[in-house]
Structures are given as C-alpha cells and as structure tokens.
Scaffold this motif. Structure first.
Motif, PDB file in Angstrom:
ATOM      1  N   ASP A 133      36.091  30.615  29.223  1.00  0.00           N
ATOM      2  CA  ASP A 133      36.216  30.185  30.600  1.00  0.00           C
ATOM      3  C   ASP A 133      37.087  28.933  30.720  1.00  0.00           C
ATOM      4  O   ASP A 133      37.828  28.775  31.688  1.00  0.00           O
ATOM      5  CB  ASP A 133      34.822  29.935  31.178  1.00  0.00           C
ATOM      6  CG  ASP A 133      34.802  30.248  32.665  1.00  0.00           C
ATOM      7  OD1 ASP A 133      35.238  31.361  33.023  1.00  0.00           O
ATOM      8  OD2 ASP A 133      34.395  29.385  33.450  1.00  0.00           O
ATOM      9  N   ARG A 136      40.515  29.978  30.910  1.00  0.00           N
ATOM     10  CA  ARG A 136      40.847  30.611  32.190  1.00  0.00           C
ATOM     11  C   ARG A 136      41.087  29.588  33.297  1.00  0.00           C
ATOM     12  O   ARG A 136      41.733  29.898  34.288  1.00  0.00           O
ATOM     13  CB  ARG A 136      39.704  31.557  32.599  1.00  0.00           C
ATOM     14  CG  ARG A 136      39.688  32.817  31.750  1.00  0.00           C
ATOM     15  CD  ARG A 136      38.724  33.835  32.306  1.00  0.00           C
ATOM     16  NE  ARG A 136      38.810  35.088  31.556  1.00  0.00           N
ATOM     17  CZ  ARG A 136      37.829  35.972  31.462  1.00  0.00           C
ATOM     18  NH1 ARG A 136      36.685  35.746  32.089  1.00  0.00           N
ATOM     19  NH2 ARG A 136      37.985  37.078  30.777  1.00  0.00           N
ATOM     20  N   ARG A 140      43.343  29.876  36.579  1.00  0.00           N
ATOM     21  CA  ARG A 140      42.763  29.664  37.921  1.00  0.00           C
ATOM     22  C   ARG A 140      43.586  28.659  38.719  1.00  0.00           C
ATOM     23  O   ARG A 140      43.861  28.867  39.896  1.00  0.00           O
ATOM     24  CB  ARG A 140      41.332  29.111  37.800  1.00  0.00           C
ATOM     25  CG  ARG A 140      40.290  30.134  37.468  1.00  0.00           C
ATOM     26  CD  ARG A 140      38.882  29.532  37.567  1.00  0.00           C
ATOM     27  NE  ARG A 140      37.922  30.538  37.132  1.00  0.00           N
ATOM     28  CZ  ARG A 140      37.378  30.590  35.909  1.00  0.00           C
ATOM     29  NH1 ARG A 140      37.666  29.646  35.010  1.00  0.00           N
ATOM     30  NH2 ARG A 140      36.555  31.555  35.592  1.00  0.00           N
ATOM     31  N   LEU A 143      46.696  30.217  40.050  1.00  0.00           N
ATOM     32  CA  LEU A 143      46.410  31.146  41.149  1.00  0.00           C
ATOM     33  C   LEU A 143      46.078  30.379  42.432  1.00  0.00           C
ATOM     34  O   LEU A 143      46.567  30.704  43.516  1.00  0.00           O
ATOM     35  CB  LEU A 143      45.255  32.079  40.766  1.00  0.00           C
ATOM     36  CG  LEU A 143      45.558  33.094  39.642  1.00  0.00           C
ATOM     37  CD1 LEU A 143      44.270  33.775  39.156  1.00  0.00           C
ATOM     38  CD2 LEU A 143      46.566  34.155  40.103  1.00  0.00           C
ATOM     39  N   ILE A 156      42.806  36.553  48.451  1.00  0.00           N
ATOM     40  CA  ILE A 156      42.520  37.120  47.128  1.00  0.00           C
ATOM     41  C   ILE A 156      41.289  36.475  46.487  1.00  0.00           C
ATOM     42  O   ILE A 156      40.948  35.326  46.763  1.00  0.00           O
ATOM     43  CB  ILE A 156      43.712  36.992  46.147  1.00  0.00           C
ATOM     44  CG1 ILE A 156      44.016  35.515  45.825  1.00  0.00           C
ATOM     45  CG2 ILE A 156      44.947  37.723  46.654  1.00  0.00           C
ATOM     46  CD1 ILE A 156      44.857  35.341  44.574  1.00  0.00           C
ATOM     47  N   GLU A 159      38.724  35.161  40.855  1.00  0.00           N
ATOM     48  CA  GLU A 159      38.052  35.672  39.660  1.00  0.00           C
ATOM     49  C   GLU A 159      38.474  37.107  39.355  1.00  0.00           C
ATOM     50  O   GLU A 159      38.635  37.493  38.200  1.00  0.00           O
ATOM     51  CB  GLU A 159      36.528  35.590  39.819  1.00  0.00           C
ATOM     52  CG  GLU A 159      36.000  34.161  39.952  1.00  0.00           C
ATOM     53  CD  GLU A 159      36.373  33.283  38.760  1.00  0.00           C
ATOM     54  OE1 GLU A 159      36.280  33.765  37.621  1.00  0.00           O
ATOM     55  OE2 GLU A 159      36.775  32.114  38.976  1.00  0.00           O
ATOM     56  N   LEU A 160      38.656  37.904  40.397  1.00  0.00           N
ATOM     57  CA  LEU A 160      39.115  39.280  40.206  1.00  0.00           C
ATOM     58  C   LEU A 160      40.569  39.282  39.727  1.00  0.00           C
ATOM     59  O   LEU A 160      40.940  40.037  38.823  1.00  0.00           O
ATOM     60  CB  LEU A 160      38.978  40.068  41.515  1.00  0.00           C
ATOM     61  CG  LEU A 160      39.334  41.561  41.438  1.00  0.00           C
ATOM     62  CD1 LEU A 160      38.391  42.294  40.497  1.00  0.00           C
ATOM     63  CD2 LEU A 160      39.296  42.205  42.823  1.00  0.00           C
ATOM     64  N   ALA A 161      41.391  38.388  40.306  1.00  0.00           N
ATOM     65  CA  ALA A 161      42.802  38.316  39.902  1.00  0.00           C
ATOM     66  C   ALA A 161      42.934  37.981  38.415  1.00  0.00           C
ATOM     67  O   ALA A 161      43.780  38.531  37.709  1.00  0.00           O
ATOM     68  CB  ALA A 161      43.532  37.271  40.747  1.00  0.00           C
ATOM     69  N   ILE A 163      40.968  38.885  35.958  1.00  0.00           N
ATOM     70  CA  ILE A 163      40.760  40.048  35.089  1.00  0.00           C
ATOM     71  C   ILE A 163      41.740  41.175  35.397  1.00  0.00           C
ATOM     72  O   ILE A 163      41.957  42.037  34.565  1.00  0.00           O
ATOM     73  CB  ILE A 163      39.297  40.545  35.086  1.00  0.00           C
ATOM     74  CG1 ILE A 163      38.818  40.941  36.472  1.00  0.00           C
ATOM     75  CG2 ILE A 163      38.386  39.491  34.470  1.00  0.00           C
ATOM     76  CD1 ILE A 163      37.463  41.656  36.447  1.00  0.00           C
ATOM     77  N   LEU A 164      42.353  41.156  36.586  1.00  0.00           N
ATOM     78  CA  LEU A 164      43.447  42.102  36.829  1.00  0.00           C
ATOM     79  C   LEU A 164      44.582  41.798  35.855  1.00  0.00           C
ATOM     80  O   LEU A 164      45.261  42.699  35.368  1.00  0.00           O
ATOM     81  CB  LEU A 164      43.979  41.978  38.258  1.00  0.00           C
ATOM     82  CG  LEU A 164      43.096  42.523  39.386  1.00  0.00           C
ATOM     83  CD1 LEU A 164      43.660  42.112  40.739  1.00  0.00           C
ATOM     84  CD2 LEU A 164      42.973  44.038  39.302  1.00  0.00           C
ATOM     85  N   GLY A 167      42.759  42.103  31.864  1.00  0.00           N
ATOM     86  CA  GLY A 167      42.168  43.389  31.490  1.00  0.00           C
ATOM     87  C   GLY A 167      43.154  44.352  30.842  1.00  0.00           C
ATOM     88  O   GLY A 167      42.886  44.880  29.750  1.00  0.00           O
TER      89      GLY A 167
END
Lengths: 199, 199
Positions: A133, A136, A140, A143, A156, A159-161, A163-164, A167
């Motif tokens: 984290d 990350r 963050r 973003l 947006i 947190e989803l961005a 892992i997009l 991933g």
C-alpha cells in the motif's frame, strides 16, 4: 560460507560483520522463496545454513520467522520513486514501468503467490499488504493530481483505477496472459485505462 | 469413507459405483488444493485415502498425478455460459459476474497460485492455460462483436481488453486490493474499462 569463513573475510570499510551477516540471511530467505519454498515450509535452520551463519545469529536478530520474513519482503517492496510530474499519462507510464521492469527479478518470482499463501497468517499478511500500500501511495498521488488538473474525470474511484492499472500487468507477470505481448505493456495498459475501449 | 463403506452404499440409479469413486477422488484433490497443499506435495496415496478408495482404484483411472490434476482442474474451469447478446456492456457484466460469483468457492481458493506453482511443470501448465483460454473465448466473441457493432473502438487489442477486465477482479480475489469494495465489482470494472478514466 560458514561462520568461520565469514569471520576470516577482511571487513570492508564501513560495513560491520553483523550487517554483512544480516544481508546474507535476508538473501537466503529471498532465494528460498524465489525457488518456490512456501512460507510455511521455510525454516530458520535452513536459512541459517544457506547464509553460512549459526542459528543463534539468526535468532539474535529476528526472534521468529515472521519478523525475518517481513524484513526480507520489505527489501523487495521499496517505495516507488516519485515521477517528474509532467503529465498524468507519462507519470503513470513511468510508475508502471518501474514495477514491470522488476518482472525478471527475484521479486517477480516471489510475489505472485505470496498474499494467498499468507492467508493463513493474519498479522504477517496485514503487514505485507501495508508494504504494498505504501508503494501505491505514489500512484494515488498521481491519480488525485490528475483529477485536480482535469486530466482525469472527477468521478473516478482512485482505488479501482489503481487495480485497473496493476491488474493486467500482474496477470501477465504470473503467466496468465500468454497472448499478450509483454514488451511495452506498461504504456499500452496506461493508454487503454485512460481512454477506455468503448467508442 | 473406506472402500468397504463405498461398496455397501446403495447405488443411486444411473450412477455406477466407479463414477461415484471418480467424483470422490476429484473432490479429494480439490479439497487438498483448496487447503493449500501444493501441486508438488500432493500425493496419489493421500488422495486415495481421503477419497476412501484404494490406491489401485486411483491408478486404474489416472496413471499419474498430472492426469488426475488436469481432470480435477477441468471441473473448476467449465466453459462460461454464452450471454444473451443484448449489448456488449450487459454481456460483459454477465460474464464477469459468472467468474466473480465463484470467488467464495473452492475454485477461488485454488486458482490464485496455480499458474506460478505450475511453472516448474511445463506440460501441465500448458494444458491448464488451454482450459482458461477456452473460457476466454466466450469473452473474446463478445468483444469482437462489439467492434463489429461499433460499440467498441475498432483499434482495440482484444487480448489486452481481456486482461483489463479480468486483472482487477483477480487482484481483488486474491486479497491484493483491500480498499476496493467487492460488491458489484464486475459492473464497476466493466464500466471503467469501457469508458476509461481520462476526460
């Protein structure tokens, strides 16, 4: 290397013997994990033997395996370097390339299974996720800056961005995407996530 | 359950004893894997014992562990159901939900580490990837249809789009995205991948 050998090696300036032993011990842990030894199967004895030190040396520094594992894993999960901040796109490409470039390393071989493997070890799992984290946080920040500058949509989910972006690279890293060309993947993923695939 | 117990159980109509034994054996393999037994550590003997059959019963059907493992994994990786074809968005949501809904199952506990674990086993790895790829064919068809109908951009890389969709869900599945809300994830991932995050 045995304890005796270690003691007879001339000490390099500024690096006391205990620091060198610590490094050998950490290295031994990472070598075992990279070869596929599970966290459960890893033994302090085997680590000591591979590092060429006595068991007591290991236990003096790390009272139990969890503490040793966490220190070993920390060396693989250094915080990401803050990118130059020219555009969100170029910053994201730089950040994704930083992790992608590590794919042939020991880290690339160790990481894939680690979190599922740690599922039976609550505290270690929590601490390891905290390490990830921290890395990350750098992404963050980029973003969030993009939302402020208007480069990214204001609605947006950061947190989803995250892992997009990570991933698809993770799936490729673990060999789960054999039809995807790995060269230049970071840039293609960033562009696809920024633009989307719909018309 | 011992061999004797199996033999004394009344046979359900239409299911011969050998089919029931096969199921118990496959079940035993999946239970071991779900509990964290590695592919390497899995033994035919332990499987036979857990399934309540003799070793000979296992070997008669599967001459070696790889054949048994592949059959066991096939039961987890059935082809996805073809979605109704209303819109690319709704078809993708249905497909992503199909795999997402399996997350609490034995499959969800087995899959994460499997490919990295199989890295040392070339043929089994190739066959397992073929199983996964057959499932992806259903998603590929939806994506290609979307290009034809104009719902998706004509310049997208279908293979990359596949992992843009499945990558984030996989990271969440293995516990690598603790800040992402898992409820309704399939829909949010599909929308984010379709629209992108840039303005």
């Amino acid at each position: 290397m045995s304890d005796t050998t270690t003691q007879s090696t001339p000490r390099p300036p500024g690096r006391p013997r205990s620091a060198r032993a610590d490094e050998s011990i950490i290295d031994a842990v990472l070598d075992f994990l990279a070869e596929g030894t599970t966290v459960e199967a890893l033994s302090m004895e085997a680590v000591a033997s591979r590092a060429g030190v006595g068991k007591a040396t290991v236990y003096r520094r790390w009272p139990h395996k969890e503490a040793l594992l966490l220190d070993a894993l920390s060396t693989l999960k250094q915080p990401l370097q803050v990118p130059p901040g020219l555009s969100v796109r170029s910053d994201l490409v730089i950040l994704m390339e930083q992790s992608w470039d590590a794919r042939d390393s020991r880290a690339g071989r160790i990481m894939p299974c680690l979190i599922p493997e740690l599922q039976r070890n609550g505290p270690l799992r929590t601490q390891f996720i905290a390490l990830i984290d921290a890395r990350r946080d750098v992404v963050r920040d980029v973003l969030r800056r993009g939302i402020v500058t208007g480069e990214l949509r204001s609605d947006i989910d950061v947190e989803l961005a995250l892992i997009l972006l990570s991933g698809p690279m993770f799936l490729t890293l673990i060999g789960n995407a054999p039809n995807v060309e790995p060269d230049g993947l970071a840039e293609r993923v960033v562009d696809a996530v920024l633009r989307g695939i719909a018309t």
